[in-house]
Structure formats: structure tokens, C-alpha cells
Design an enzyme around this catalytic site. Sequence first.
Site, PDB file in Angstrom:
ATOM      1  N   THR A   1      -3.172   5.540   4.938  1.00  0.00           N
ATOM      2  CA  THR A   1      -1.862   5.965   4.412  1.00  0.00           C
ATOM      3  C   THR A   1      -2.043   6.954   3.268  1.00  0.00           C
ATOM      4  O   THR A   1      -1.261   7.894   3.124  1.00  0.00           O
ATOM      5  CB  THR A   1      -1.053   4.744   3.929  1.00  0.00           C
ATOM      6  OG1 THR A   1      -1.104   3.748   4.936  1.00  0.00           O
ATOM      7  CG2 THR A   1       0.385   5.088   3.677  1.00  0.00           C
TER       8      THR A   1
ATOM      9  N   LYS B   1       0.821  -1.229   0.000  1.00  0.00           N
ATOM     10  CA  LYS B   1       0.000   0.000   0.000  1.00  0.00           C
ATOM     11  C   LYS B   1       0.847   1.267   0.000  1.00  0.00           C
ATOM     12  O   LYS B   1       0.387   2.335  -0.404  1.00  0.00           O
ATOM     13  CB  LYS B   1      -1.009   0.004   1.143  1.00  0.00           C
ATOM     14  CG  LYS B   1      -0.423  -0.186   2.541  1.00  0.00           C
ATOM     15  CD  LYS B   1      -0.044   1.067   3.233  1.00  0.00           C
ATOM     16  CE  LYS B   1       0.930   0.772   4.339  1.00  0.00           C
ATOM     17  NZ  LYS B   1       1.353   1.759   5.201  1.00  0.00           N
TER      18      LYS B   1
END
Length: 333
Positions: free
Chosen positions: A244, A187
Site C-alpha cells: 500500500t 495500514k
Amino acid sequence: MKVAVVGSGGWGTALALVLLENGHEVTLWSFSEKEAEILRTQRENPLLKGVALPAALKICTEIACVAEKELVVFATPSFAVRETAQKAAPYLGDGTLVVSVSKGIEKGTSLRLSQIIDEETKGRCRIVALSGPSHAEEVGRHVPTGCVAASLDREAAEMVQDAFMNERFRIYSSPDIVGVELAAALKNVIALCYGVCDGLGYGDNTRALLMTRGLTETARLGVAMGGKKETFAGLAGVGDLIVTCTSMHSRNHRAGILIGQGKSVEEALKEVGAVVEGYYATDTVRTLAGKYGIEMPISEGAYQVLYNGRHAKDVLMELMCRDKKHEIEDASW
Ligand SMILES: NC(=O)c1ccc[n+]([C@@H]2O[C@H](COP(=O)([O-])OP(=O)(O)OC[C@H]3O[C@@H](n4cnc5c(N)ncnc54)[C@H](O)[C@@H]3O)[C@@H](O)[C@H]2O)c1
């Protein structure tokens, strides 16, 4: 329990505090004497401003501090996991519960971080990966947070769940350590790309497009490598991707913004200052995509920008102009 947290960056410190609050006896190991001295004298980590370090939290720089601990948490940057595990290994007792909380994949070997620790400790430890949408700054401020403790050893995962869990820090257990660790590492590439789109001045539509298709391609690789698709739809997958991508706490996001605004990759990494895991992960993901024969157009685009000096806007236009696809058939995970 007697606990050592190895790595006194933002995340190691925040987790050491959670464990201390939960009644454990905690020693926090610092890589550098300078860092340890700041923690000892200021009783605050500059990376977690305003969060006091209680006197009960022991600070040390001797890796031998892991000896006779029931639980050892590895919280160094991913590039330092092998050398740190190597140094700690002689002091770790057989059957020690080891928690890997770093996020990344080893460059060169493409090993997951728990595999590296297992190699260096010669299979003597019970290893659990702890991951999820969790900024150190927020955990330090007691913001309600959820993570996943993953291990093939169910009892070990549940022991870690019990050690960390409290009313502000909710832990789920999972057997899918492969999926949890891969989701955590992959990610970061998408978060960096998300930042680039922000830096280019695009909007919410582009952000949603990138996160959704980014999740599709990372899950495709993760499943090919043995992870479970449910993990990618869970806290360690889409949960961590959202946090994130959308948060300014994320260095990957911040580095991406600077690149999108026209800074060179070197300038962006320098300006962010701390380790930008997504930069290193981009190279590794490309190797893995090739090895497993997985199409990962966004990660490939990131590689072209970060390593081949292509302009982000041109790469994005190429992504938009790819052949038409079928959303469901194309997902294949
Ligand atoms: N910060 C977060 O919110 C967060 C949350 C979840 C996971 N993580 C992961 O945890 C890991 C650590 O992140 P962080 O934010 O605490 O890092 P950080 O940048 O805050 O700190 C890095 C720490 O590593 C130490 N270090 C540097 N070189 C080293 C070496 N060669 N050997 C051992 N230690 C060394 C530094 O002294 C510093 O204490 C990363 O993999 C990150 O992806 C971070």
C-alpha cells in the site's frame, strides 16, 4: 459452489473473476444500475482496464441474488458494509460462508467489518476475513499474489482458502481475524503518510523510517485490541503495508502525495476521486488509540494534517524531535 460477490468495484470484480476461473458459479452484484449496465454491455470494468468479463459472470443489482448461495463475498467500501449487510441479511441462509474483503473500521462504533456483518446477520453466518497485499489491477492481470483467510472457525477459513486458491492466488489460513482486519484498516493511515513524505520530496530513508515505525505503532494498537503480533509480521500486516505504501495503485498513497505537494485535503480527496479509506481510518485510529491508551505518534501526526489543517512538514519535524526512545523496549508488542 454458488457464489455472490457483493460490490462491483475493482476488488469485487477481480475476486469474482478468480472464483469464476476456479470453476464456481458467480453472480456479481452492483450498487448502481448504471455500473451494472457498463459491466453487462462492455464486458469490462473501467477500474480493471483490459480485463475481460466472461459471459459466464452474471451481473445483477438485486440484493436478493445472495439467496441460496453457499459463499457470499462482501466487497463494498467499508462505509457501506453495514447498510449492504442489512439489505442482504434477509436473503442469507443460516450457515452461509461470508467473506469480508473490505478494509476499514466503522466510524462511531470502531467495529471491525466482520463484526458489523455478524451483527447485521444476527450471528447466522460463518464469517471469514480475506486480506493481504493484493491490488485488484494486478490480481485481474494474474500477477502472483498471496492473501490470508482468517476466522476463528478454522473449517470456514479453510473452505475460503480452497475456494479462492489457485496457482496465481495463494491463500494462507489463520485464526487471527482480529489482527488481520485491524492490520488492513490501520495500514491505510501509514500509506497516506508515506505518500505525504513522497509529496514533500523526502527520500528512501524517510520511507523506511515511516514504514517501520508505522508498523510498530499499528501493531501496538492491534495487539492491545486482541490481534497477534505474528499477523503484523505477516502478509496481512507488513505485506499489505509495503504494497500500500509503495504502489501508485494505492489511493491512500496518491492522496498523500497531493497533500505533501501542497494541495488541501479536500482537493486531494477530490482529485483521487475514489474512496480514500486512510482518511476515514485516521479519525477512527485516533479514537482507538485514546481508548486503549496507545501512543501512536505517526497516526496522530496524520490526524493533525488531515483534520486540523497543520502543515505536513511541521508535523514531520515534531515527530523527528520527539523524546529519545529505546527501540526494543518501545516496541512492546
Ligand atoms: N482495490 C483493491 O485493490 C483492493 C484490494 C483489497 C481490498 N480492497 C478493499 O475493498 C473495498 C472495496 O474496494 P474497491 O477498490 O473495490 O472499491 P471501488 O472504489 O473500486 O468501488 C467501490 C464500489 O462500491 C460501490 N458503492 C458505492 N457506494 C456504495 C454503497 N453505499 N453501498 C454499496 N456499494 C457502494 C460503488 O458502486 C463501486 O462499485 C475497500 O474497502 C478496499 O479497501 C480493495
